[in-house]
Design a protein around this motif. Structure first.
Motif: not given
Length: 346
Positions: A274-286, A288-293, A302-305
């Motif tokens: 579910n790419m939409a939920d994954a991207v939405s979760t990553a945007v919301q977590a940005s 609180l956490v680092s961009q790499q996380t 596979d390689d955030p850096k």
């Protein structure tokens, strides 16, 4: 190679040099070779044996050691021949330590299911070939003849009491319910033991959300991750054999023998995401956490850096193109890309 590892529990890759002295690898069937390990804790390979039988039934093959190989015929060993490999040029790929295939754990259940289905098919044939009986009924004509073909599976007995004449088919007890219960139980045990979900099960297809499917596929994902680690370990050893034998340029020229340590292997599984939920979760977590996380939460990254670096390069290129499109932009903002087109005065 993956299919043989799944079916037979093991598979082999053998490195060799072709006629042009270039390294190549060949797949060896599980029933055409075996690996010999030492008895230490590291369990290092001592030799690899590849064998076959010729048209006369004579056993022949080759034993590959580190730095040399030996051919044999039956119980006769030839002289050892040195080669450029610094280690045993073969790698074993296996799914588990027991070298069991994915069918070994459920083989008896599959055989029991085949037996039940075979018996059920025999019962269908039995009802097609049922015998008809006629008891206590006189079927003779006026001349005392009986117009019956004895080959038509008919049992006739006119001596029984005529007042209780009976015509029907001989039947045996019907065990269809018991067989169906056994079939369902065997099917469930096969999927349960092999840790593979039944895609045809109504309980599986009842909830088709991405999270629900991931939970139902979790045992199979764990098994795939375990096999993935085993395969990566074997692949690293294969490249280690190739690269370390390149010391001095014997096999792979212009390469560092430690380069196998820098290799990265990526396995992409055909799983519903579910790419939409994954991207939405990553945007919301940005926030609180680092961009790499946050980027690591998105499937396919596979390689955030490296992804962050590519994003920065794209932004820099966009800004540079924007300045280049504006007339009379100062040179210190544009950089060296837009050179001075005017000729210098003499």
């Amino acid at each position: 190679m993956t299919g043989n590892s799944a079916m037979f529990g093991r598979s082999y890759l053998l490195a060799y040099q072709n006629e042009g002295a270039k390294p190549e690898v060949a797949h060896v069937e599980p029933d055409e070779g075996f690996m010999i390990y030492d008895d230490t804790v590291k369990c290092e390979p001592l030799a690899f044996v590849r064998y076959s039988w010729d048209e006369n039934g004579i056993l022949e093959g080759t034993i590959y050691y580190a730095d040399e190989y030996v051919t044999f015929t039956d119980d006769t060993l030839e002289e050892a021949i040195p080669y450029t490999w610094h280690d045993v040029p073969a790698v074993e790929f296996y799914s588990n330590e027991e070298r069991q295939g994915i069918f070994d754990g459920v083989k008896t259940l599959i055989e029991a299911l085949d037996n039940v289905m075979s018996r059920k098919a025999n019962q269908v044939d039995y009802f097609d070939n049922a015998y008809m009986l006629a008891l206590g009924l006189n079927l003779e004509d006026e001349d005392g003849n009986i117009q019956i073909d004895r080959n038509q599976r008919l049992i006739y007995s006119p001596d029984a009491d005529a007042t209780s004449a009976k015509v029907g088919f001989i039947e045996k007890p019907d065990a269809d319910g018991m067989q169906e219960n056994l079939i369902n139980r065997l099917v469930d045990l096969i999927y349960y033991t092999s840790m593979i979900p039944n895609l045809q099960d109504s309980a599986f297809s009842g909830n088709s959300s991405g999270v629900a499917l991931q939970f139902k596929l979790l045992p199979m994902q764990n098994m795939a991750a375990f096999q993935e680690r085993k395969f990566i370990k074997s692949l690293r050893r294969m490249f280690k054999v190739l690269f370390e034998s390149a010391d001095g340029g014997q096999i792979v020229r212009a390469i560092n023998k430690e380069s196998w340590l820098d290799l990265r292997f990526t396995y992409i599984r055909n799983m519903p995401q579910n790419m939409a939920d994954a991207v939405s979760t990553a945007v919301q977590a940005s926030s609180l956490v680092s961009q790499q996380t946050a980027l690591a939460m998105i499937p396919g990254v596979d390689d955030p850096k490296a992804e962050i670096k590519r994003k920065q390069e794209e932004q820099n290129e966009t800004v540079k193109n924007a300045f280049n499109s504006i007339p009379n932009t100062p040179d210190y903002l544009v950089g060296d890309d837009r050179g001075d087109t005017e000729e210098p005065e003499e």
